[in-house]
Design a protein around this motif. Structure first.
Motif, PDB file in Angstrom:
ATOM      1  N   LEU A 113       0.824  -1.212   0.000  1.00 55.07           N
ATOM      2  CA  LEU A 113       0.000   0.000   0.000  1.00 55.07           C
ATOM      3  C   LEU A 113       0.852   1.253   0.000  1.00 55.07           C
ATOM      4  CD1 LEU A 113      -2.574  -1.247   2.652  1.00 55.07           C
ATOM      5  CD2 LEU A 113      -2.880  -1.181   0.177  1.00 55.07           C
ATOM      6  N   LEU A 114       1.974   1.196   0.713  1.00 55.80           N
ATOM      7  CA  LEU A 114       2.888   2.337   0.799  1.00 55.80           C
ATOM      8  C   LEU A 114       4.289   1.797   1.034  1.00 55.80           C
ATOM      9  CD1 LEU A 114       3.055   5.541   1.103  1.00 55.80           C
ATOM     10  CD2 LEU A 114       3.027   5.115   3.551  1.00 55.80           C
ATOM     11  N   ALA A 115       5.264   2.356   0.356  1.00 55.82           N
ATOM     12  CA  ALA A 115       6.659   1.921   0.537  1.00 55.82           C
ATOM     13  C   ALA A 115       7.555   3.145   0.645  1.00 55.82           C
ATOM     14  CB  ALA A 115       7.104   1.055  -0.651  1.00 55.82           C
ATOM     15  N   GLU A 116       8.474   3.088   1.594  1.00 56.46           N
ATOM     16  CA  GLU A 116       9.524   4.094   1.709  1.00 56.46           C
ATOM     17  C   GLU A 116      10.848   3.342   1.855  1.00 56.46           C
ATOM     18  OE1 GLU A 116      10.279   8.193   4.111  1.00 56.46           O
ATOM     19  OE2 GLU A 116      10.042   6.388   5.324  1.00 56.46           O
ATOM     20  N   LEU A 117      11.714   3.462   0.871  1.00 60.14           N
ATOM     21  CA  LEU A 117      12.980   2.736   0.839  1.00 60.14           C
ATOM     22  C   LEU A 117      14.129   3.731   0.850  1.00 60.14           C
ATOM     23  CD1 LEU A 117      10.843   0.698  -0.213  1.00 60.14           C
ATOM     24  CD2 LEU A 117      12.565  -0.186  -1.767  1.00 60.14           C
ATOM     25  N   ASN A 118      15.046   3.522   1.772  1.00 63.35           N
ATOM     26  CA  ASN A 118      16.282   4.309   1.801  1.00 63.35           C
ATOM     27  C   ASN A 118      17.384   3.418   1.240  1.00 63.35           C
ATOM     28  OD1 ASN A 118      18.642   5.742   2.472  1.00 63.35           O
ATOM     29  ND2 ASN A 118      17.596   6.740   4.188  1.00 63.35           N
ATOM     30  N   ILE A 119      17.702   3.615  -0.048  1.00 57.86           N
ATOM     31  CA  ILE A 119      18.644   2.760  -0.763  1.00 57.86           C
ATOM     32  C   ILE A 119      19.850   3.595  -1.187  1.00 57.86           C
ATOM     33  CG2 ILE A 119      18.979   1.229  -2.742  1.00 57.86           C
ATOM     34  CD1 ILE A 119      16.888   0.184  -0.788  1.00 57.86           C
ATOM     35  N   ALA A 120      21.038   3.199  -0.686  1.00 55.70           N
ATOM     36  CA  ALA A 120      22.278   3.904  -1.041  1.00 55.70           C
ATOM     37  C   ALA A 120      22.128   5.401  -0.804  1.00 55.70           C
ATOM     38  CB  ALA A 120      22.662   3.618  -2.488  1.00 55.70           C
ATOM     39  N   ASP A 121      21.579   5.762   0.377  1.00 51.18           N
ATOM     40  CA  ASP A 121      21.435   7.160   0.815  1.00 51.18           C
ATOM     41  C   ASP A 121      20.465   7.966  -0.040  1.00 51.18           C
ATOM     42  OD1 ASP A 121      23.249   6.820   2.940  1.00 51.18           O
ATOM     43  OD2 ASP A 121      24.940   7.132   1.578  1.00 51.18           O
ATOM     44  N   ARG A 122      19.584   7.291  -0.771  1.00 47.40           N
ATOM     45  CA  ARG A 122      18.550   7.974  -1.525  1.00 47.40           C
ATOM     46  C   ARG A 122      17.202   7.379  -1.145  1.00 47.40           C
ATOM     47  NH1 ARG A 122      18.050   8.628  -8.142  1.00 47.40           N
ATOM     48  NH2 ARG A 122      16.170   9.907  -8.109  1.00 47.40           N
ATOM     49  N   VAL A 123      16.213   8.250  -0.982  1.00 44.45           N
ATOM     50  CA  VAL A 123      14.894   7.801  -0.542  1.00 44.45           C
ATOM     51  C   VAL A 123      13.958   7.660  -1.738  1.00 44.45           C
ATOM     52  CG1 VAL A 123      12.888   8.316   0.891  1.00 44.45           C
ATOM     53  CG2 VAL A 123      15.190   8.884   1.707  1.00 44.45           C
ATOM     54  N   TYR A 124      13.316   6.486  -1.831  1.00 49.46           N
ATOM     55  CA  TYR A 124      12.330   6.196  -2.869  1.00 49.46           C
ATOM     56  C   TYR A 124      10.996   5.924  -2.186  1.00 49.46           C
ATOM     57  CZ  TYR A 124      16.502   5.289  -5.704  1.00 49.46           C
ATOM     58  OH  TYR A 124      17.709   5.395  -6.357  1.00 49.46           O
ATOM     59  N   ARG A 125       9.918   6.481  -2.739  1.00 46.70           N
ATOM     60  CA  ARG A 125       8.603   6.305  -2.126  1.00 46.70           C
ATOM     61  C   ARG A 125       7.581   5.905  -3.190  1.00 46.70           C
ATOM     62  NH1 ARG A 125      10.404  11.322   0.386  1.00 46.70           N
ATOM     63  NH2 ARG A 125      11.076  10.866   2.504  1.00 46.70           N
ATOM     64  N   ALA A 126       6.646   5.077  -2.784  1.00 48.14           N
ATOM     65  CA  ALA A 126       5.572   4.645  -3.681  1.00 48.14           C
ATOM     66  C   ALA A 126       4.277   4.546  -2.890  1.00 48.14           C
ATOM     67  CB  ALA A 126       5.899   3.297  -4.312  1.00 48.14           C
ATOM     68  N   VAL A 127       3.195   5.005  -3.504  1.00 48.22           N
ATOM     69  CA  VAL A 127       1.860   4.942  -2.911  1.00 48.22           C
ATOM     70  C   VAL A 127       0.941   4.222  -3.885  1.00 48.22           C
ATOM     71  CG1 VAL A 127      -0.087   6.252  -1.993  1.00 48.22           C
ATOM     72  CG2 VAL A 127       2.244   7.147  -1.751  1.00 48.22           C
ATOM     73  N   ARG A 128       0.264   3.189  -3.401  1.00 44.09           N
ATOM     74  CA  ARG A 128      -0.721   2.521  -4.255  1.00 44.09           C
ATOM     75  C   ARG A 128      -1.967   3.380  -4.354  1.00 44.09           C
ATOM     76  NH1 ARG A 128      -4.682  -2.433  -2.860  1.00 44.09           N
ATOM     77  NH2 ARG A 128      -5.891  -0.617  -2.181  1.00 44.09           N
ATOM     78  N   TYR A 129      -2.494   3.472  -5.587  1.00 43.96           N
ATOM     79  CA  TYR A 129      -3.758   4.192  -5.789  1.00 43.96           C
ATOM     80  C   TYR A 129      -4.710   3.314  -6.567  1.00 43.96           C
ATOM     81  CZ  TYR A 129      -7.195   7.640  -7.308  1.00 43.96           C
ATOM     82  OH  TYR A 129      -8.366   8.308  -7.554  1.00 43.96           O
TER      83      TYR A 129
END
Length: 438
Positions: free
Chosen positions: A231-247
């Motif tokens: 439903l929601l993802a917040e990933l801190n990968i190699a000092d960069r933040v990626y976010r995804a929200v399901r709609y």
């Protein structure tokens, strides 16, 4: 097979009432759930839940005095299972004939669960056959005689927060959170699909990277049966933040967006193959490992086991399939506009692909090999723009399309529901929506 007196069950009436409520009321009142993804993102298409034409089967179950339940084994038949439970042969024949238009009892499969319900006078009132996880066939005697109906039991969805720290693989990090091996594999694969345009999990992960998720837990009749969508993802990968929200909006497929409503789906995938390493990057001058001379290397060499599937990085049309000298087995795809992609050294091609075929993003083109001039099994991937080769790992490809303005209020409502769960569970920091929303 086991027989359970009603007085020992205690809760069957409650269970039947709950099941009837689920079937009649429909899905839960969280943001609309759906199921399969038509666009390549891990998602799901809506499953309509049919309303029972009558409540009689479950009403009969609630009043049963004895329940026999078990699982069909190899060699079992509808007749011998009912007969062993105490149903007379003549009634079995009558019942099988009456329900045949709706339920062919000869097609019952081993491994499927069943329940047989009896009155206090030991008369059969209901037979329940579990065709699949959600599909149930109910056979009972209604006003017009014996009949069968098939119903879909809807999942009950409960959101769950999961936080993991990467020490090795993504699957290993998720498994360490006590969700189990199967759940970890499912969620890792779903994340790989959601972030396919931004993250290569086989290359980008670092020790101590963080993964924060809100995911669906699916329950059937009070029993946990697995995980659904992220439903929601917040990933801190190699000092960069990626976010995804399901709609999910009513009547449409599920899709994933940044917190500010930008689609995560892009024109090109980050990489065309699940690789173990990159042996050579894009270079205007590289010492050739076989020819031992300096030559340009206008592509990326992805090392992977022989036979690993190779996927089209973008939708397009096949312009060439064949063998090309040092390139070996080679597929070339034109993507419209100014881009063309190349896939070299394949061991073999996917079945029935040919020049002129339309190709979807993610479709299998062939398999990793070492045909042509190659020292080991790998895929040489090239991307050219307007006739000039460019570095696939550095080129800025167009961003995904934003949500329409009229959809934003509904998107924000769903997003904020999942964010509140994330903030409650998160121990390091809250989700920040300011900035690019990547």
């Amino acid at each position: 097979m086991c027989s359970t007196p009603w007085k020992l069950l205690g809760g069957l009436a409650v269970l039947a009432g709950s099941m009837l409520a689920l079937l009649l009321v429909g899905p839960i009142a969280l943001p609309k759930h759906s199921a399969t993804n038509p666009s390549g993102i891990n998602a799901t298409a809506p499953h309509p839940v049919p309303i029972l034409p009558e409540a009689w089967p479950l009403s009969l179950a609630a009043g049963a005095a004895r329940v026999v339940e078990g699982t069909f084994r190899l060699g079992d038949t509808f007749g011998n299972v009912l007969n062993q439970a105490g149903v007379p042969g003549r009634l079995i024949d009558q019942l099988a004939h009456a329900v045949k238009p709706d339920f062919n009892v000869q097609r019952i499969r081993s491994g499927r669960a069943y329940k047989i319900y009896f009155t206090p006078d030991n008369e059969l009132v209901l037979f329940r056959y579990q065709r699949s996880e959600q599909q149930t066939v109910l056979v009972a005697k209604g006003a017009s005689g014996w009949r069968a109906i098939e119903i879909t039991i809807p999942y009950k969805i409960r959101p769950r927060f999961i936080q993991a720290k990467v020490l090795g693989s993504l699957e290993g990090a998720l498994e360490a959170t006590s969700i189990g091996r199967t759940g970890a594999i499912r969620l890792a694969h779903e994340l790989a699909g959601i972030f396919a345009w931004d993250i290569d999990f086989s290359a980008d992960l670092r020790v101590n990277d963080n993964v924060n998720l809100v995911v669906e837990q699916r329950f059937l009749e009070g029993r946990f049966v697995g995980f659904g969508d992220v439903l929601l993802a917040e990933l801190n990968i190699a000092d960069r933040v990626y976010r995804a929200v399901r709609y999910q909006r009513l009547g449409a497929a599920t899709a994933y967006f940044t917190p500010v409503g930008q689609s995560l789906q892009r024109a090109f995938l980050r990489s065309p193959v699940d690789f173990t390493s990159i042996s050579s990057g894009f270079s205007h001058r590289r010492m050739h490992p076989i020819l031992n001379i300096a030559k340009p290397h206008y592509g990326i060499d992805y090392v992977a086991p022989a036979g690993t599937p190779v996927h089209a990085t973008a939708t397009g049309t096949i312009a060439y399939v064949g063998r090309t000298g040092q390139a070996g087995n080679h597929v070339k795809i034109r993507h419209g506009g100014s881009y063309t992609s190349h896939y070299l050294h394949l061991s073999r091609f996917a079945d029935e692909i040919k020049v002129g075929d339309s190709i979807e993003q993610g479709q299998v083109l062939g398999y990793v090999g070492r045909t042509g001039l190659a020292t080991n099994n790998h895929l040489h991937y090239q991307l050219d723009q307007s006739g000039t080769f460019v570095d696939p790992l550095r080129i800025n490809l167009p961003a995904g399309a934003p949500l329409a303005d009229e959809l934003m209020p509904d998107f924000i409502r769903q997003r904020d529901a999942w964010i509140s769960i994330l903030r409650e569970g998160q121990v390091d920091r809250p989700l920040v929506l300011a900035g690019s929303g990547e």
